[in-house]
Design an enzyme around this catalytic site. Structure first.
Site, mmCIF file in Angstrom:
data_model
loop_
_atom_site.group_PDB
_atom_site.id
_atom_site.type_symbol
_atom_site.label_atom_id
_atom_site.label_comp_id
_atom_site.label_asym_id
_atom_site.label_seq_id
_atom_site.Cartn_x
_atom_site.Cartn_y
_atom_site.Cartn_z
ATOM 1 N N HIS A 136 28.844 41.356 54.346
ATOM 2 C CA HIS A 136 29.293 42.729 54.630
ATOM 3 C C HIS A 136 29.796 42.787 56.066
ATOM 4 O O HIS A 136 29.121 43.270 56.972
ATOM 5 C CB HIS A 136 28.145 43.714 54.413
ATOM 6 C CG HIS A 136 28.567 45.149 54.429
ATOM 7 N ND1 HIS A 136 27.923 46.123 53.713
ATOM 8 C CD2 HIS A 136 29.571 45.795 55.067
ATOM 9 C CE1 HIS A 136 28.492 47.293 53.921
ATOM 10 N NE2 HIS A 136 29.511 47.106 54.753
ATOM 11 N N HIS A 138 32.721 43.972 58.776
ATOM 12 C CA HIS A 138 33.898 44.701 59.239
ATOM 13 C C HIS A 138 34.515 43.836 60.340
ATOM 14 O O HIS A 138 33.908 43.665 61.405
ATOM 15 C CB HIS A 138 33.517 46.060 59.828
ATOM 16 C CG HIS A 138 32.988 47.045 58.840
ATOM 17 N ND1 HIS A 138 33.661 48.203 58.508
ATOM 18 C CD2 HIS A 138 31.845 47.052 58.113
ATOM 19 C CE1 HIS A 138 32.950 48.887 57.627
ATOM 20 N NE2 HIS A 138 31.841 48.201 57.376
ATOM 21 N N LYS A 219 37.087 45.848 47.908
ATOM 22 C CA LYS A 219 36.081 46.788 48.409
ATOM 23 C C LYS A 219 36.496 48.222 48.094
ATOM 24 O O LYS A 219 37.576 48.668 48.478
ATOM 25 C CB LYS A 219 35.919 46.619 49.924
ATOM 26 C CG LYS A 219 35.057 47.698 50.580
ATOM 27 C CD LYS A 219 33.591 47.641 50.107
ATOM 28 C CE LYS A 219 32.778 48.811 50.647
ATOM 29 N NZ LYS A 219 32.713 48.853 52.111
ATOM 30 N N HIS A 221 35.589 51.951 49.018
ATOM 31 C CA HIS A 221 34.901 52.675 50.089
ATOM 32 C C HIS A 221 35.193 54.160 49.984
ATOM 33 O O HIS A 221 36.335 54.567 49.780
ATOM 34 C CB HIS A 221 35.341 52.157 51.454
ATOM 35 C CG HIS A 221 34.438 52.576 52.566
ATOM 36 N ND1 HIS A 221 34.376 53.874 53.029
ATOM 37 C CD2 HIS A 221 33.544 51.872 53.306
ATOM 38 C CE1 HIS A 221 33.487 53.949 54.009
ATOM 39 N NE2 HIS A 221 32.962 52.749 54.191
ATOM 40 N N HIS A 248 30.987 51.155 48.161
ATOM 41 C CA HIS A 248 30.339 52.165 49.012
ATOM 42 C C HIS A 248 30.656 53.485 48.327
ATOM 43 O O HIS A 248 31.794 53.935 48.342
ATOM 44 C CB HIS A 248 30.930 52.066 50.423
ATOM 45 C CG HIS A 248 30.530 53.153 51.361
ATOM 46 N ND1 HIS A 248 30.283 52.908 52.691
ATOM 47 C CD2 HIS A 248 30.352 54.493 51.202
ATOM 48 C CE1 HIS A 248 29.975 54.038 53.304
ATOM 49 N NE2 HIS A 248 30.017 55.016 52.416
ATOM 50 N N HIS A 274 24.675 48.648 50.987
ATOM 51 C CA HIS A 274 23.645 49.543 51.560
ATOM 52 C C HIS A 274 23.109 50.500 50.501
ATOM 53 O O HIS A 274 23.278 51.719 50.585
ATOM 54 C CB HIS A 274 24.144 50.297 52.790
ATOM 55 C CG HIS A 274 25.584 50.697 52.785
ATOM 56 N ND1 HIS A 274 26.117 51.549 51.864
ATOM 57 C CD2 HIS A 274 26.604 50.345 53.603
ATOM 58 C CE1 HIS A 274 27.401 51.712 52.106
ATOM 59 N NE2 HIS A 274 27.722 50.994 53.163
ATOM 60 N N HIS A 322 32.019 56.727 61.200
ATOM 61 C CA HIS A 322 32.844 57.387 60.189
ATOM 62 C C HIS A 322 33.739 58.474 60.768
ATOM 63 O O HIS A 322 34.194 59.363 60.053
ATOM 64 C CB HIS A 322 31.966 57.893 59.042
ATOM 65 C CG HIS A 322 31.414 56.774 58.235
ATOM 66 N ND1 HIS A 322 32.174 56.065 57.334
ATOM 67 C CD2 HIS A 322 30.199 56.176 58.251
ATOM 68 C CE1 HIS A 322 31.435 55.104 56.804
ATOM 69 N NE2 HIS A 322 30.243 55.149 57.353
#
Length: 569
Positions: A136, A138, A219, A221, A248, A274, A322
């Site tokens: 995971h 970024h 992914k 998200h 996510h 998560h 975020h």
């Protein structure tokens, strides 16, 4: 005449043997050597007056006659497969043999031939593990890679293009252009990599394009819109092209609730990021997905383990990651909905039960890239202190618990992402991506890290000193981290479609590309030592978590091992 020496003297000379016990750093975790594949009286050891000398433990065999490139002697292997002592032979960057090393001309039962062309690494009194895998990532800044490597991570999969705001929040490398540029950049680092494309789309065309460009995963998200339509579309493409999907989910429950997301999955395999929810996901009950066979649940490390400081740090962390504004009430409410002490406490217990399967970082986006391994063992230690001995243990040790936890950052993410044929454990035929640890520093500071059988970093003292040990001793890059060695020691994981299209040649990549395989025909039962599927319920008002009807709660830790005493300088 055979000689007899005490266990203590033997351990000092050759490392612990069957029945001996070792404490892992300053934790309460105690491992016991299950078996010893070396031969008493015929052990090999390097040094003046020792065994690996011409005509003794070293044979005349050439490489063509089977001599290995490197032998790691008398290492205590800690792996999901077991906790045992052995010599390990490396050849052509992979693990060639595990067993007893030596000279077959003078010794019997030799599995690993030592010749004049063989280098020796002393594993006596050291623990050998597979390199860690952080699934995971970024990719926000390249400096992450050094921090991850120095902690014992040798493989990183995730997405990003640098500090663009999409990458700051989401684990995606969107589009063929960015995937190509990132693969070209990642050629330069002594680390294995894979890239995840953006999976948020309701039509398949752009997703297919990214996978053909080399994305080894997709992914989904919420910041890009994880709607039921996007979930269904992405999983359909992944099934067709054999890549993993990471998700996510929708914290705000705008496009549906956790039940709608589960329905959109239609029983298809997915890696849930998560899964506790503080890092994002249906509030407050995303944790329900832990009980489904098709969901591979993972944690990110800032909530691991639950401590007295966990809640306080998370709100500010979330606002930054975020792109939220403290002046906007809705943004503050969004942040607060994700931070729940009840689910964070339950997460520790679900890991100890083997219901959560993977631990990763969420690097610089609500996670610490250099602390995957540390926090895994802190959690294991906390759970032993709070929950006691696991029912699965068979001896007076913590071997099963240790095997369960090491699987969370080695073999299980490797299985989830279709690369377990290459990495994730110490087994013959797999890449020699290895970490050697002093037991006193286990989980904190590796003594030596190998990528593809080449030393890329190690604990090293003053380069101007007359010997390697004078202070300051710290992790420094070694020869394997420079020049052409980098591109020949590490690999890039890509999709089968990208491999078939020859993206390595078209992008001018120097590293070998390896295709991910068997990402779809797996499930929770494939997760080694971490395949439990309890029925999880989260109370919508109190946030209490129950697994098969049992309330899951634990106290926050006030003190942890593997912490300040290891980082005073």
């Amino acid at each position: 005449m055979p000689a007899t020496i005490s266990r203590a003297a033997y351990a000092d000379m050759y490392g612990p043997t069957t029945g001996d016990k070792v404490r892992l750093a300053d934790t309460d975790l105690i491992i016991e050597v299950e078996r010893d594949l070396t031969t008493y009286g015929e052990e090999v050891k390097f040094g003046g007056g020792k065994v690996i000398r011409d005509g003794m433990g070293q044979s005349q065999a050439t490489r063509a006659e089977g001599a290995v490139d490197t032998v790691i002697t008398n290492a205590l292997i800690v792996d999901h497969t077991g906790i045992y002592k052995a010599d390990v032979g490396l050849r052509d960057g992979v693990i060639a043999a595990i067993g007893k090393a030596g000279n077959p001309d003078t010794q019997t039962g030799v599995d690993i031939i030592i010749g004049p062309g063989t280098e020796a690494i002393a594993g006596e009194g050291r623990i050998l593990t597979a390199g860690g895998f952080d699934s995971h990532i970024h990719f926000i800044c390249p400096q992450q890679i050094e921090d991850a490597l120095h902690s014992g991570i040798t493989t990183m999969i995730g997405g990003g293009t640098g500090p663009a705001h999409g990458s700051l929040a989401t684990t995606c490398t969107p589009g063929a252009f960015h995937i190509g540029r990132m693969l070209q950049s990642l050629d330069a680092f002594p680390m294995n990599f894979g890239l995840a494309g953006k999976g948020n789309a309701s039509r398949p065309g752009a997703l297919v394009e990214m996978i053909e460009a080399g994305a080894c995963a997709m992914k989904l998200h919420e910041d890009w819109g994880t709607t039921p339509g996007a979930i269904d579309c992405c999983l359909s493409v992944a099934d067709d092209m054999d890549v993993q999907v990471m998700i996510h989910t929708d914290t705000l429950n705008e496009s549906g609730f956790v039940e709608n997301t589960i329905a959109a999955m239609k029983g298809r395999t997915i890696h849930a990021f998560h899964t506790e929810g503080a890092g994002g996901g249906h509030a407050p009950d995303i944790m329900k997905v832990v009980g489904f066979e098709h969901v591979l649940p993972s944690s990110t490390n800032p909530t691991m383990p639950y401590t007295v400081n966990t809640l306080e740090e998370h709100l500010d962390m979330l606002m930054v990651c975020h792109h939220l504004d403290k002046a906007i009430p809705e943004d503050v409410a969004f942040a607060e909905s994700r931070i729940r002490k009840e689910t964070i406490a339950a997460e520790d217990i679900l890991h100890d039960m083997g219901a959560f399967s993977i631990i990763a970082s969420d690097s610089q986006a609500m996670g610490r890239v250099g602390e995957v391994i540390i926090r895994t063992w802190q959690t294991a230690d906390k759970m032993k202190k709070q929950r006691g001995r696991l029912a699965e243990e068979t001896g007076d040790n913590d071997n099963f618990r240790v095997r369960r936890y090491i699987a969370k950052y080695t073999i299980n993410p490797a299985i989830a992402h279709g690369i377990s044929a290459h990495i994730g454990s110490i087994e013959v035929g797999k890449r020699a991506d290895l970490c050697l640890w002093n037991p006193a520093f286990f989980g904190v500071k590796p003594e030596m890290i190998l990528m593809g059988g080449t030393i890329v970093c190690a604990q090293m003292g003053d380069p101007n000193a007359s010997i390697p040990t004078p202070q300051p001793v710290y992790t420094r890059p070694m020869f394997g981290a420079y020049g052409r060695s980098v591109e020949n020691s590490a690999v890039l994981f890509v999709s089968q479609a990208g491999q078939a299209a020859g993206i390595g040649a078209s992008l001018g990549l120097a590293k070998q590309t390896l295709a991910v395989k068997t990402c779809r025909d797996i499930g929770k039962s494939s997760m080694v030592h971490n395949s439990a599927t309890p029925e999880v319920e989260v109370h919508p008002e109190t946030y209490e978590v129950r697994a098969d009807g049992e309330l899951l709660t634990c106290e926050p830790a006030t003190e942890l091992p593997l912490a300040q005493r290891y980082f005073m300088f």
